[in-house]
Every structure is written in C-alpha cells, then in structure tokens.
Scaffold this motif. Structure first.
Motif, PDB file in Angstrom:
ATOM      1  N   ALA A  54     -11.131  -1.396  -4.794  1.00 24.36           N
ATOM      2  CA  ALA A  54     -10.844  -1.128  -3.384  1.00 24.36           C
ATOM      3  C   ALA A  54     -12.112  -1.284  -2.541  1.00 24.36           C
TER       4      ALA A  54
ATOM      5  N   HIS B 144      -9.495   7.629  -1.558  1.00 26.56           N
ATOM      6  CA  HIS B 144      -9.739   7.322  -0.149  1.00 26.56           C
ATOM      7  C   HIS B 144     -11.173   7.626   0.283  1.00 26.56           C
TER       8      HIS B 144
ATOM      9  N   THR C 278     -11.201   2.347  -7.650  1.00 30.27           N
ATOM     10  CA  THR C 278     -12.006   2.567  -6.454  1.00 30.27           C
ATOM     11  C   THR C 278     -13.027   1.433  -6.282  1.00 30.27           C
TER      12      THR C 278
ATOM     13  N   LEU D 293      -3.185   4.701  -2.957  1.00 25.71           N
ATOM     14  CA  LEU D 293      -4.278   5.447  -2.349  1.00 25.71           C
ATOM     15  C   LEU D 293      -4.132   6.943  -2.652  1.00 25.71           C
TER      16      LEU D 293
ATOM     17  N   ASP E 224      -6.067   2.378   6.417  1.00 22.38           N
ATOM     18  CA  ASP E 224      -5.666   2.384   5.000  1.00 22.38           C
ATOM     19  C   ASP E 224      -4.837   1.148   4.653  1.00 22.38           C
TER      20      ASP E 224
ATOM     21  N   GLY F  80       0.703   5.735  -1.365  1.00 23.16           N
ATOM     22  CA  GLY F  80      -0.242   6.762  -1.780  1.00 23.16           C
ATOM     23  C   GLY F  80       0.327   8.155  -1.619  1.00 23.16           C
TER      24      GLY F  80
ATOM     25  N   LEU G  79       0.839  -1.190   0.000  1.00 24.20           N
ATOM     26  CA  LEU G  79       0.000   0.000   0.000  1.00 24.20           C
ATOM     27  C   LEU G  79       0.886   1.256   0.000  1.00 24.20           C
TER      28      LEU G  79
ATOM     29  N   ALA H 208      -4.892  10.144  -1.341  1.00 26.65           N
ATOM     30  CA  ALA H 208      -5.261  10.472   0.041  1.00 26.65           C
ATOM     31  C   ALA H 208      -6.012  11.802   0.103  1.00 26.65           C
TER      32      ALA H 208
END
Ligand code: ATP
Ligand code: MG
Length: 331
Positions: A312, A111, A309, A69, A148, A37, A35, A71
């Motif tokens: 996710a 996010h 998205t 990500l 996250d 971002g 991960l 953010a």
C-alpha cells in the motif's frame, strides 16, 4: 425535486449500475480494484460474514484486486483507551484470513502506516467546501475516505445504500481534481459503489447485529458460546415457525441464518434454535479452526499486515508523486 425522490432516483440508478458492474466483473475482473475495510473495534461476527466478508472473498476469487484497509485511524474518535488496538488489529487479520481472504492475492494494510495516503488529504481538502462536507449525512470525515479510495485508484467500492452519498463525494473530488490538474486526461477514476443485496443480520436481542451492542455471534466464539447465545435469542410467543421478516423479524432472522449456513432458501422448521446452533457451528467449524491456528501465530499475522502495508505504501507513494507533479508541486 425533493430530497427523497433524489435519493431514491440515485438508489435506482445505483442498482442498475450494480447489475452492469456484476456482469462486467465476470467478463473482465482484472479491470477492477476494490477498496474495502473495517474498523478494528472488536471481533467480526456472523453479520459481517454474510453481510460483507463473503462478498469480498467472492470478488477476490473472481480475480479482482482487493485492497483491505484496517481503519485504525477511524477508531480515534470513539475510543477512550487505545491500549487494546494492537490485539484488535491482529484479531481482525485473523478473522480476514480465516474467512478466506488470501494475503497472496489481496492486500491487507494499516491505514495509519501509509503516510503518503494520508498526505493526499491536504490537496483533497482544498477541493471541497465545508458546506459540501457537512451535507454528507453519514460519514464523519468523507474526505478522509476519498483519500482511502483514490490513493490506490480503486474503481469499485462495495457499499450499503446508506454509504452512497460518500461515494458521491469521492467521485466529486476525483472529478474536480481531474478538471483542475489533469484536464483532458483524467488521473483519478470516479469509483462506482457496488450495492450489496446482502441480508441485514439481526443480533440475539432483535436489533442489528453489531460489535458494540453485545448481541453478536463472533466468528471467534466457541461452539458452546454460540449455543448459549442462540438459546437466549429473542423470539415471539407464536408456536409455529415461519419466515416472515416484516411481521416476525426475530424468528425470521434465525430461520434466515440457518438457511444461509445450509445454503438453502429460508423455510420454517421445528427445533429451530437447535437446528440453527448445529448449522452455524458446522458452517463456522473450519473457519474457527483456521482462526485458532492463525491467532496462535501473531508474528505471521503481523507479517501479513507488514507485507500488505508495504505494498500500500508503494502504491500511495507513486500516487502522491503523480499528484505533486500534476499540481506542479514537484520542486
Ligand atoms: P460497530 O458496532 O462498531 O458499529 P458493527 O458490528 O456495526 O460495528 P461495522 O464495522 O459498523 O460493524 O460494519 C461494517 C460493515 O459490515 C457494514 O457496512 C455492513 O456492510 C456489514 N455489517 C455489519 N453488521 C452487519 C449486520 N448485522 N448484517 C449485515 N451486514 C453487517
Ligand atoms: Mg456499525
């Protein structure tokens, strides 16, 4: 033990762990989910390229599942006006794709639009005390960041050494959750920080190159803007060009950037600014060309973000459903 020895002992341990992880990444990349971002607060720059983006592309190309990500929630606290956010988000995605993040393999997501991820914060908050959160030296809302990382069961997080404490907090939350709600069968992985040995790139004023300091060479800058920025770069009065980062940080930074572009080790040379301008513009030319094409197609960029998205969201919904079951909240 003093704070300083504790910090450096854990730093040494993290360096050793990073070496093990790098070997494991080559052996079995499919075992890892990363991960990473960025905050959508303006154009990514050359510091990002050499400091983090190149590493993400490397991990992706090794076969690691990379989650990126955007953010957007982390811009709330220091943005007076959020009106530029949509353009900044699409600009960030153009930067990602231009440097080689491949939306067919990596997942780029917003996010704020993954509700189930944010929902995980509530149970996680109950696992830490206010004192523990306020001891964390760098991160305003580390529980946020634990969500996250853990929502997608990421087990690897590329970090700078300053971010190690926040990984520690995520590991603690994962451990406490597992101990309390899933004893004997750990549900969340305890993620490792992957320390980067990336150089710290200085801006044209000699301070850290930074979006917000106005000292950066943006990936999106034109060749003329790049030349102009490099012309104004701060140097020193010595005539000789040498690579001595401690004693001559500004000159050495220009030498280093040229070396990174030319994939050579840093050495002195004449006509440094011109050499760097040519090397950097050449290095960035294909990337900038791709970026221009991408920026001309905002609906494609929005589509990339929407697809990422959606993925996710699916992952987050599955995790939240498991968490509810493990917490006996599934009625
Ligand atoms: P801001 O001014 O908004 O803080 P920034 O330019 O410092 O922006 P960040 O979003 O804070 O960028 O940085 C994200 C990550 O990019 C950092 O954790 C670091 O890994 C990398 N990075 C940023 N700036 C540099 C730099 N100058 N040299 C090397 N890496 C960098
Ligand atoms: Mg910063």
């Amino acid at each position: 033990m003093s704070m300083i020895t504790r910090v450096s002992a854990s730093y040494d341990a993290s360096q050793a762990r990073t070496r093990e992880l790098e070997a494991e990444l080559c052996r079995d990349p499919g075992r890892f989910r990363v991960l990473t971002g960025d905050r959508p607060t303006g154009s990514l720059h050359v510091g990002h390229l050499f400091g983090t983006l190149a590493n993400r592309v490397r991990l992706q190309d090794l076969g690691v599942d990379v989650m990126v990500l955007v953010a957007d929630y982390q811009t709330i606290t220091d943005r007076e006006s959020p009106a530029s956010l949509p353009a900044d988000v699409l600009g960030l995605i153009a930067d990602y794709l231009a440097v080689g993040i491949d939306p067919g393999r990596a997942t780029i997501f917003a996010h704020s639009q993954v509700e189930a991820l944010n929902q995980l914060m509530l149970p996680f908050l109950s696992l830490v005390s206010v004192a523990e959160v306020s001891r964390n030296p760098t991160v305003k809302d580390p529980v946020h960041q634990a969500a996250d990382i853990l929502f997608c069961h990421a087990n690897l997080v590329p970090v700078g050494s300053d971010q190690l404490p926040h990984i520690e907090l995520t590991r603690m939350i994962a451990r406490r959750f597992n101990d309390r709600y899933s004893p004997g069968r750990p549900y969340f992985p305890e993620p490792d920080g992957l320390l980067s040995d990336a150089p710290l790139i200085l801006g044209m004023d000699g301070g850290k190159m930074s979006k917000s300091r106005g000292n950066a060479i943006a990936l999106a800058a034109s060749e003329d803007e790049t030349a102009q920025l490099i012309r104004t770069a701060r140097t020193d009065t010595e005539r000789q060009i040498t690579y001595e980062p401690e004693r001559r940080p500004e000159i050495s930074n220009l030498v280093l950037l040229a070396a990174l572009c030319l994939e050579r080790s840093p050495a002195g040379g004449a006509g440094l600014k011109r050499l760097l301008t040519d090397a950097l513009n050449e290095r960035l030319r294909p990337l900038r060309q791709r970026r221009r094409e991408l920026a001309d197609d905002p609906s494609y960029l929005s589509g990339v973000l929407a697809a990422g998205t959606d993925r996710a969201r699916e992952i987050a919904a599955a995790t939240l459903s498991d968490v509810r079951e493990l917490m006996h909240n599934d009625y």
